[in-house]
Design an enzyme around this catalytic site. Structure first.
Site, PDB file in Angstrom:
ATOM      1  CE1 TYR A  50      -3.452  -2.613   0.304  1.00 53.66           C
ATOM      2  CE2 TYR A  50      -4.104  -1.919   2.383  1.00 53.66           C
ATOM      3  CZ  TYR A  50      -4.173  -2.699   1.473  1.00 53.66           C
ATOM      4  OH  TYR A  50      -5.362  -3.517   1.409  1.00 53.66           O
ATOM      5  CG  LEU A 185     -17.519   2.690   3.384  1.00 52.08           C
ATOM      6  CD1 LEU A 185     -16.746   4.135   3.827  1.00 52.08           C
ATOM      7  CD2 LEU A 185     -18.951   2.628   4.490  1.00 52.08           C
ATOM      8  CB  ILE A 223     -10.938  -2.011   7.826  1.00 61.10           C
ATOM      9  CG1 ILE A 223     -11.054  -3.250   6.921  1.00 61.10           C
ATOM     10  CG2 ILE A 223     -10.648  -2.841   9.130  1.00 61.10           C
ATOM     11  CD1 ILE A 223      -9.626  -3.891   6.308  1.00 61.10           C
TER      12      ILE A 223
END
Ligand SMILES: NC(=O)c1ccc[n+]([C@@H]2O[C@H](COP(=O)([O-])OP(=O)(O)OC[C@H]3O[C@@H](n4cnc5c(N)ncnc54)[C@H](OP(=O)(O)O)[C@@H]3O)[C@@H](O)[C@H]2O)c1
Length: 267
Positions: A50, A185, A223
């Protein structure tokens, strides 16, 4: 981790029920994570690929938050030497140990026994308090367990009302594996869904808050990632209301095996 509930893993260790994702949280990782820590985010999820580990490390150091008060999850890649990568992740984070180290995804052709053995070694040496997997099917988890007798504490998978699996849920219940919900989401793709919006209105909350709460109330650990401060504030503001059982059933019924990433690798 004051204020945010914890849940017990199959090793007896505790994990917060909610955390911050950091994929593409690269605009100002240290600043954003510092703000999240100030708001009380109790857990940070990252990975060797990441590019956020150094910023997370700096934010933790600067924050003065005690190591025992922040739960860190990171991952090794399928082509890694898992033990060596665990050590380099720790160097990047500037930490002595992580709370949870995951295999990011199974290798193309197998369950990844070598990776798992590397993580078991890292755990025995105290470099990771717990170990788990990500993007694993039930069959692949069975293979790891059969060969090692070590049950992952977590399977981190894409999980939202629009994309989840009863079979995975049952399996994880039986094995006491926690589902950590990534892209909870839907990467914003379903926030405008009219059925979700209606439920959000009923509780005077936003769609994002309903998606986060749907996870928490059913024992899944979301998360969500947020770069924007107003999003960070909104996403953690979910511990003072309860979705009714009836509405949870309605939300569960939105399942269309949706994946913001293309497909659900476990389903
Ligand atoms: N293990 C794996 O293979 C894997 C795969 C994918 C993700 N993950 C982990 O899971 C984390 C979360 O998943 P994700 O980043 O893919 O997607 P996500 O959390 O579902 O969505 C992130 C998006 O939602 C927006 N957002 C956040 N809070 C919001 C709110 N209250 N209202 C409206 N929009 C909001 C963010 O905007 P802003 O950023 O602009 O605030 C961002 O665009 C990742 O960051 C990563 O840590 C793991």
């Amino acid at each position: 981790m004051a204020g945010i509930p914890l849940l017990k893993l199959n090793t007896g260790n505790m994990m917060p029920v909610f955390g911050l994702g950091t994929w593409q949280l690269t605009r100002d990782t240290a600043g954003t994570v510092a703000y999240a820590l100030k708001l009380g985010y109790p857990m940070i999820d990252t990975s060797s690929d990441y590019g956020t580990q150094p910023g997370i490390g700096r934010a933790i150091k600067k924050s003065g938050v005690g190591r025992g008060s922040i739960y860190i999850v990171t991952k090794v890649e399928e082509t890694d030497d898992a033990y060596a990568r665990t050590k380099s992740n720790l160097r990047e984070l500037g930490l002595e140990y992580v709370d949870l180290m995951l295999i990011h995804r199974p290798p193309f052709t197998a369950a990844g026994q070598e990776l798992w053995d590397g993580l078991i070694q890292a755990k025995h040496e105290g470099l990771a308090r717990d170990i788990g997997v990500s993007n694993y099917s039930t069959g692949l988890i069975d293979e790891l367990i059969a060969a090692s007798d070590e049950v992952p504490v977590v399977n981190q998978i894409e999980w939202s009302p629009f994309g989840h699996s009863e079979e995975m849920e049952k399996y994880c219940d039986e094995k006491e594996i926690i589902i950590q919900a990534y892209s909870p989401l839907t990467r914003t793709n379903r926030l405008e869904d009219e059925r979700l919006v209606q439920i959000a209105k009923k509780y005077n909350r936003t769609s994002a808050q309903i998606l986060i709460r749907w996870n928490i109330q059913q024992g899944y650990v979301p998360i969500p990632k947020a770069n924007q401060r107003k999003h960070l504030e909104e996403d953690i503001d979910v511990f003072d209301f309860e979705i009714s059982k009836r509405d949870l059933i309605v939300l569960n019924g939105l399942n269309e095996r949706y994946s913001a990433l293309g497909s659900l690798p476990y389903a």
